[in-house]
Motif scaffolding. Structure first.
Motif, PDB file in Angstrom:
ATOM      1  N   ASP A  14       0.803  -1.288  -0.056  1.00  0.00           N
ATOM      2  CA  ASP A  14      -0.056  -0.022  -0.100  1.00  0.00           C
ATOM      3  C   ASP A  14       0.695   1.202  -0.180  1.00  0.00           C
ATOM      4  O   ASP A  14       0.322   2.396   0.285  1.00  0.00           O
ATOM      5  CB  ASP A  14      -0.950   0.041   1.299  1.00  0.00           C
ATOM      6  N   LYS A  17      -2.675   7.190   1.919  1.00  0.00           N
ATOM      7  CA  LYS A  17      -3.061   6.442   0.753  1.00  0.00           C
ATOM      8  C   LYS A  17      -4.260   6.758   0.044  1.00  0.00           C
ATOM      9  O   LYS A  17      -4.329   6.598  -1.420  1.00  0.00           O
ATOM     10  CB  LYS A  17      -3.172   4.858   1.265  1.00  0.00           C
ATOM     11  N   GLU A  18      -5.383   7.185   0.867  1.00  0.00           N
ATOM     12  CA  GLU A  18      -6.723   7.247   0.109  1.00  0.00           C
ATOM     13  C   GLU A  18      -6.457   8.498  -0.802  1.00  0.00           C
ATOM     14  O   GLU A  18      -6.943   8.509  -1.889  1.00  0.00           O
ATOM     15  CB  GLU A  18      -7.778   7.654   1.094  1.00  0.00           C
ATOM     16  N   GLU A  19      -5.808   9.299  -0.306  1.00  0.00           N
ATOM     17  CA  GLU A  19      -5.642  10.782  -1.062  1.00  0.00           C
ATOM     18  C   GLU A  19      -4.703  10.463  -2.335  1.00  0.00           C
ATOM     19  O   GLU A  19      -4.867  10.859  -3.466  1.00  0.00           O
ATOM     20  CB  GLU A  19      -4.931  12.001  -0.338  1.00  0.00           C
ATOM     21  N   GLU A  71      -6.665   8.299  -4.992  1.00  0.00           N
ATOM     22  CA  GLU A  71      -7.780   9.113  -5.603  1.00  0.00           C
ATOM     23  C   GLU A  71      -6.898  10.207  -6.695  1.00  0.00           C
ATOM     24  O   GLU A  71      -7.423  10.426  -7.710  1.00  0.00           O
ATOM     25  CB  GLU A  71      -8.520   9.937  -4.536  1.00  0.00           C
TER      26      GLU A  71
END
Length: 147
Positions: A18, A112-114, A117
């Motif tokens: 990740d 990670k999410e940013e 995206e």
């Protein structure tokens, strides 16, 4: 006596799946299969030695076109530091030289999410799709001879 807290390369790969570098590498790898290898992705590493950029490493995501004498086009550049996972910065449509003169990242990701995206938004953008379509069209005109 082994005092390390990991057992193998496989374990390290699992632990780092990740991380931004691993996610970007996965996208770079996918390009070849998605284009029947008329285009493929290539990571280019650069060490940063300028004070204008607050990161020490640049990873360029290049598209390579074998049929056009291995022509390369940079899709994006990820800026990071060697010993930290985040933050990372992404530039789109600029060169490393331009970024050294005036660093204005399009995205700064703190997790990670940013990051996922931002990369998804970049790779699904009309600008990137147009580059892929144009290079694919040109590559399809010429047969590639493999030795």
């Amino acid at each position: 006596m082994d005092l390390w807290d990991f057992q193998s390369v496989e374990e390290l790969q699992k632990q780092t799946k990740d991380f931004p570098d691993t996610i970007l590498k996965e996208q770079i790898t996918l390009l070849g299969g998605k284009t029947d290898y008329k285009l493929y992705g290539k990571a280019v590493f650069l060490r940063i030695d300028t004070t204008n950029i607050p990161y020490r490493i640049a990873t360029m995501f290049n598209v390579v076109v074998p049929a056009l004498d291995n022509y390369e086009k940079t899709l994006l550049i990820m800026y990071s530091n060697p010993e930290t996972e985040y933050p990372v910065a992404l530039t789109l449509g600029s060169s490393f030289e331009d970024d050294c003169e005036s660093f204005a990242p399009d995205y700064v990701c703190s997790d990670k999410e940013e990051f996922v995206e931002a990369v998804k938004e970049i790779l699904a953008s009309a600008k990137v799709l147009n580059v892929i379509q144009m290079l694919f069209s040109k590559a399809s005109m010429y047969p590639v001879e493999y030795e």
